[in-house]
Design a protein around this motif. Structure first.
Motif, PDB file in Angstrom:
ATOM      1  N   HIS A 168       0.831  -1.199   0.000  1.00 31.50           N
ATOM      2  CA  HIS A 168       0.000   0.000   0.000  1.00 31.50           C
ATOM      3  C   HIS A 168       0.868   1.252   0.000  1.00 31.50           C
ATOM      4  CE1 HIS A 168      -3.260  -2.712   1.350  1.00 31.50           C
ATOM      5  NE2 HIS A 168      -2.371  -3.172   2.206  1.00 31.50           N
ATOM      6  N   ILE A 169       0.414   2.273  -0.715  1.00 31.71           N
ATOM      7  CA  ILE A 169       1.050   3.582  -0.707  1.00 31.71           C
ATOM      8  C   ILE A 169      -0.007   4.616  -0.347  1.00 31.71           C
ATOM      9  CG2 ILE A 169       2.155   5.375  -2.097  1.00 31.71           C
ATOM     10  CD1 ILE A 169       3.459   3.211  -3.743  1.00 31.71           C
ATOM     11  N   VAL A 170       0.311   5.460   0.639  1.00 25.72           N
ATOM     12  CA  VAL A 170      -0.607   6.504   1.075  1.00 25.72           C
ATOM     13  C   VAL A 170       0.121   7.834   1.053  1.00 25.72           C
ATOM     14  CG1 VAL A 170      -2.135   7.313   2.904  1.00 25.72           C
ATOM     15  CG2 VAL A 170      -1.780   4.856   2.593  1.00 25.72           C
ATOM     16  N   LYS A 171      -0.446   8.785   0.368  1.00 26.85           N
ATOM     17  CA  LYS A 171       0.166  10.113   0.288  1.00 26.85           C
ATOM     18  C   LYS A 171      -0.244  10.918   1.511  1.00 26.85           C
ATOM     19  CE  LYS A 171       0.816  13.998  -2.915  1.00 26.85           C
ATOM     20  NZ  LYS A 171       0.408  14.590  -4.218  1.00 26.85           N
ATOM     21  N   THR A 172       0.644  10.970   2.487  1.00 20.65           N
ATOM     22  CA  THR A 172       0.393  11.713   3.724  1.00 20.65           C
ATOM     23  C   THR A 172       1.717  11.937   4.434  1.00 20.65           C
ATOM     24  OG1 THR A 172      -0.786  11.731   5.846  1.00 20.65           O
ATOM     25  CG2 THR A 172      -0.031   9.602   5.040  1.00 20.65           C
TER      26      THR A 172
END
Length: 279
Positions: free
Chosen positions: A209-213
């Motif tokens: 998973h990749i989360v932009k935060t």
């Protein structure tokens, strides 16, 4: 020579219906969208629907316009994930990969290592993974092959493993190998160490998973981009069942080097296998 599995990626923005299909792909890798869990403990038990890509000749590319910076510079933000050592994973997958689970926790081999691309270099991202049930079956190894033995046992809530370098900029993620070698598998249902709890003789699928935060505390409220590589699927076991898998582990795992030295005696090999099995 390094090998990579090239994924087809689906953008994980719930407001965007465009699909980005990267091909031709060497292996079938699926990306899907999900929302972070409402539990700050990052329970991943709520599974999103998996969207498989259409055949290569039907590939459709719908892209968002890249963001424009004040200076007029165009920035990319379509993260892609590539599985490293895909050739090795494929060798294991052809024999039905097995991963040993223990009470004290066991690392995976082959290790889960990826490379990232297509990130906004200046933005910060959290990279994480989890391991979910691949189906609702329990298996047994009979007559040199795996077969369904009944309905799956109840699963413990799945834990997200957050890469220790998170959050980091896109430039940092893309400049290095993203290694999940510290993740451990266990069959201890009361584990307090944060290991991934699995049932023996059940089939599982790792997900990236990749989360932009820039804040891990915002994960439960963030949009996830999720990437699945089919060749990383495995069956959890307390002891290896298939001799072909055992041999592949011995041939490729550096901790099993002693098995490849034909001059070693039985006692030395036993010491090596104890060390190998505790990695």
């Amino acid at each position: 020579m390094r090998s990579f599995s090239v994924p087809c990626t689906r953008v994980g923005d719930s407001a965007l219906h465009g699909t980005i299909l990267v091909g031709p792909s060497l292996f079938s890798a699926t990306a899907l969208s999900s929302r972070g869990s409402s539990d700050l403990g990052l329970d991943a038990s709520t599974d999103p629907v998996i969207h498989t890509s259409p055949p290569e000749h039907e590939s459709l590319v719908l892209r968002r316009p890249p963001e424009t910076l004040e200076e007029g510079e165009m920035t990319e933000d379509e993260p892609k994930v590539y599985l490293e050592a895909s050739d090795l994973w494929t060798q294991f997958h052809k024999c039905a990969t097995e991963m040993v689970i223990t009470k004290s926790g066991r690392r995976m081999f082959p290790p889960l290592r990826t490379r990232c691309a297509g990130m906004d270099r200046k933005a910060k991202y959290v990279v994480l993974m989890d391991i979910v049930a691949a189906d609702d079956c329990r298996y047994k190894f009979h007559n040199s092959r795996w077969m369904v033995a009944g309905k799956a046992d109840p699963e413990m809530p799945k834990r997200m493993y957050i890469h220790p370098d998170s959050p980091a900029t896109g430039e940092q993620w893309m400049s290095k190998l993203v290694n999940f070698h510290k993740l451990k598998l266990t069959n201890n249902m009361s584990d307090k160490h944060g290991f991934t709890i699995l049932n023996s003789m059940h089939k599982y699928q790792p997900r990236f998973h990749i989360v932009k935060t820039n804040d891990i505390l915002q994960l439960p409220y963030s949009t996830f981009r999720t990437y699945v590589f089919c060749e990383t699927e495995f069956i959890a076991v307390t002891a290896y069942q298939n001799d072909k898998i055992t041999q592949l582990k011995i041939d490729n795992n550096p901790f099993a080097k002693g098995f490849r030295d034909t001059g070693n005696g039985r006692r030395e090999k036993r010491q090596v296998i104890i060390h190998f099995m505790t990695q």
